[in-house]
Write an enzyme that holds these catalytic residues in place. Sequence first.
Site, PDB file in Angstrom:
ATOM      1  N   CYS A 254     -10.255   5.289  -8.201  1.00 30.28           N
ATOM      2  CA  CYS A 254     -11.649   4.716  -8.199  1.00 30.28           C
ATOM      3  C   CYS A 254     -12.401   5.021  -9.310  1.00 30.28           C
ATOM      4  O   CYS A 254     -12.591   6.195  -9.954  1.00 30.28           O
ATOM      5  CB  CYS A 254     -12.355   4.958  -6.824  1.00 30.28           C
ATOM      6  SG  CYS A 254     -13.053   6.516  -6.869  1.00 30.28           S
TER       7      CYS A 254
ATOM      8  N   ASP B 240     -20.258 -11.890  12.558  1.00 28.38           N
ATOM      9  CA  ASP B 240     -20.358 -11.565  13.626  1.00 28.38           C
ATOM     10  C   ASP B 240     -21.277 -12.384  14.517  1.00 28.38           C
ATOM     11  O   ASP B 240     -22.133 -12.999  13.775  1.00 28.38           O
ATOM     12  CB  ASP B 240     -20.366 -10.067  14.187  1.00 28.38           C
ATOM     13  CG  ASP B 240     -21.587  -9.262  14.009  1.00 28.38           C
ATOM     14  OD1 ASP B 240     -22.714 -10.297  13.618  1.00 28.38           O
ATOM     15  OD2 ASP B 240     -21.866  -8.361  14.128  1.00 28.38           O
TER      16      ASP B 240
ATOM     17  N   CYS C 169     -13.858   8.802  -9.143  1.00 36.08           N
ATOM     18  CA  CYS C 169     -12.998   9.698  -9.586  1.00 36.08           C
ATOM     19  C   CYS C 169     -12.407   9.830 -11.013  1.00 36.08           C
ATOM     20  O   CYS C 169     -12.092  10.763 -11.595  1.00 36.08           O
ATOM     21  CB  CYS C 169     -11.685   9.703  -8.658  1.00 36.08           C
ATOM     22  SG  CYS C 169     -12.193  10.266  -6.955  1.00 36.08           S
TER      23      CYS C 169
ATOM     24  N   CYS D 198      -6.913   9.988  -7.260  1.00 40.23           N
ATOM     25  CA  CYS D 198      -7.528   8.543  -6.833  1.00 40.23           C
ATOM     26  C   CYS D 198      -7.894   7.877  -8.148  1.00 40.23           C
ATOM     27  O   CYS D 198      -8.291   8.451  -9.236  1.00 40.23           O
ATOM     28  CB  CYS D 198      -9.020   8.835  -6.355  1.00 40.23           C
ATOM     29  SG  CYS D 198     -10.003   7.326  -5.835  1.00 40.23           S
TER      30      CYS D 198
ATOM     31  N   ASP E  18     -12.880  -4.091  10.765  1.00 39.34           N
ATOM     32  CA  ASP E  18     -14.036  -4.182  10.027  1.00 39.34           C
ATOM     33  C   ASP E  18     -14.571  -2.843  10.709  1.00 39.34           C
ATOM     34  O   ASP E  18     -14.470  -2.581  12.049  1.00 39.34           O
ATOM     35  CB  ASP E  18     -15.264  -5.230  10.340  1.00 39.34           C
ATOM     36  CG  ASP E  18     -16.095  -4.812  11.725  1.00 39.34           C
ATOM     37  OD1 ASP E  18     -16.866  -4.429  11.758  1.00 39.34           O
ATOM     38  OD2 ASP E  18     -15.165  -5.374  12.789  1.00 39.34           O
TER      39      ASP E  18
ATOM     40  N   HIS F 245     -15.846   5.477  -3.592  1.00 38.68           N
ATOM     41  CA  HIS F 245     -14.605   6.170  -3.563  1.00 38.68           C
ATOM     42  C   HIS F 245     -13.997   5.700  -2.033  1.00 38.68           C
ATOM     43  O   HIS F 245     -12.796   5.625  -1.891  1.00 38.68           O
ATOM     44  CB  HIS F 245     -14.616   7.818  -3.683  1.00 38.68           C
ATOM     45  CG  HIS F 245     -13.568   8.451  -3.019  1.00 38.68           C
ATOM     46  ND1 HIS F 245     -12.496   8.762  -4.029  1.00 38.68           N
ATOM     47  CD2 HIS F 245     -13.142   8.686  -1.797  1.00 38.68           C
ATOM     48  CE1 HIS F 245     -11.722   9.341  -3.296  1.00 38.68           C
ATOM     49  NE2 HIS F 245     -11.994   9.344  -1.963  1.00 38.68           N
TER      50      HIS F 245
END
Lengths: 363, 363
Positions: B280, B67, B283, B278, B240, B309
């Site tokens: 990830c 930005d 998990c 999940c 974002d 996660h």
Amino acid sequence: MVDTPVFLPVGSQGTVKTLIPEELKDIGIQMILANTYHLYLRPGTAVVEKMGGLHKFMAWDRAILTDSGGYQVFSLAPLRRVSNNGVIFRSHIDGSQHLITPELAIQFQEALGADVIMVLDECPAHDDSFEVVRRATERTHRWAERCQKAQRRNDQALYAIVQGGAFSQLRRQSAECLTSLGFAGYAIGGLSIGEPKRVTLDITEETAALLPEDKPRYLMGVGSPEDIIESIARGIDIFDSALPTRVARNGAIFTWQGRHNIRNAAYTQREEPVDPDCNCYTCRTFSAAYLHHLFNCNELLAYRLATIHNLNFMHNLMSKARTAILSGTFSSFKDSFLAGYKTTDEQARLEQKQKRLKSREPG
Amino acid sequence: MVDTPVFLPVGSQGTVKTLIPEELKDIGIQMILANTYHLYLRPGTAVVEKMGGLHKFMAWDRAILTDSGGYQVFSLAPLRRVSNNGVIFRSHIDGSQHLITPELAIQFQEALGADVIMVLDECPAHDDSFEVVRRATERTHRWAERCQKAQRRNDQALYAIVQGGAFSQLRRQSAECLTSLGFAGYAIGGLSIGEPKRVTLDITEETAALLPEDKPRYLMGVGSPEDIIESIARGIDIFDSALPTRVARNGAIFTWQGRHNIRNAAYTQREEPVDPDCNCYTCRTFSAAYLHHLFNCNELLAYRLATIHNLNFMHNLMSKARTAILSGTFSSFKDSFLAGYKTTDEQARLEQKQKRLKSREPG
């Protein structure tokens, strides 16, 4: 199977702070230490047992050693009352009252399920009188015997802990008494708790010489690179200490020349890694300038990257020591390491240690 | 090349808090956002440039968007004075005084070297009057033109930022003015800064409809799963927000049913992962009980595991949205997601937002 000499990173609460198990394995770590005292208070040894034991709970399938909780009770708990039966203490977290006995120490450690477990010992202060230390040492012997009898699982190696403070006579009695009881390994406790470094090394040397050659010898809580190398020379096989990971989180980076403080402005624009000769993830991936920036901004990633580096350094140090021992060149390896490694000023070291002991900071 | 719709994790200071680049890649992250304001103050854009640019500095070889610093100057800096030339502001870190102009915003972002850079804009508060917002919007247009002219590098895509607050007329003028100047992409700024959610969505819908279909449309700072899905339905491609990573560090875990607070005592003995469905790392590896324990002890690893996660959840959410768009089933995907996902209470959400804006907390 763990190669010795070995340094155990400390994972007090079931986590080597900031790291996942895979990162420890990538470094080559074979064994870690976890604190029964901390895990007993949170989440509780029964919870860990219910979750499948400590290995599963923290997803670590290599070796774990748990201490008995004795040292933390004597160093962290704000209040404690010792009797022959055990210790009544207050939690440093919420002040709640708890009892630990030799039998309970074994029960807690059997619930956690580590590979190596420790007897409950009484750890006197480094400046306690002969009489106080003598009584604590004798009690430690009686407790060791009770721990032996309390053991139910046969898949955990139980280590005894030699006490005796800085008194050679007591150390000898302790080593003789405990070896006569027969343990899977022997630790030297009650050192590196504020006494001068010379005393640590002398007592380590005397005591190690009294312990069986065919059993692991474990010097508890010793963790600076220079002390470890000196202690390997005196016959020690196993070390643990929170020092390398704790100082990492303060920005102190181990190199073969000594500790460097990454917060130092000299690193602001250093494009090379913190240690250009290092093979760790941090040094392979990032500039010293980046690590400096992360510390400067108190970014959480800083602690993690520095921890990886310092544990990698400790692991390399132990590997080099092992190779030197096997090739019969340990003595020259030791001399050359110590000649190149600038140690922390002894006075500053002692002051820091006292301050930390007084603050009752865990790990 | 970045697949859209895409959610950009925020790495304000050149690090997505607690994570290394490999972890972001494992999740599948293609692009991140970094804040020029923060990197300008520490370590300085010139330092990053000297270290080889932001990609090399943070070891991230995928896409980066920076930005312009405008939003942070208006939300974080304790004092600022806006003129047609630019903004004089004080650092929220040390109070030092700095100037940012459209030309400097481009210069800083060229030094950082991101793939997508943003024009400097003036971001009025959500409750400013029509007249105040009108002046800020017109200034934003003049600054956008100056940014365009100031651009020296031809390997960075420059995006404009539509302002206009909650005033449809100003939003229309802003979109028309900026599209007539011609940019590589168009952002919608000045939303999700304390106004009711209904306003955010309505203005997003109106404004997106005014922006070219063949250019990326970027809704700045919008980051809750439900708002993102609603905004994709209104034509947005890029998002974002620090929300998924910030709430992760507070123990708020995204699931398809809504946010769960892992600090809740219900997790003390839960052997399943936080979200059994999940995929990830967290998990796949740890029980909810372990993550609960880490949060309960304020262990640093907690923040990292929860961040993995939540970013994985955001990534899966965007992948599902993309698949649904490609197969022409987005509308039913959206309905079914929103029906199953319990959102945060709107009043509580607004109060939290106001509190955070007032505290001038970064990220």
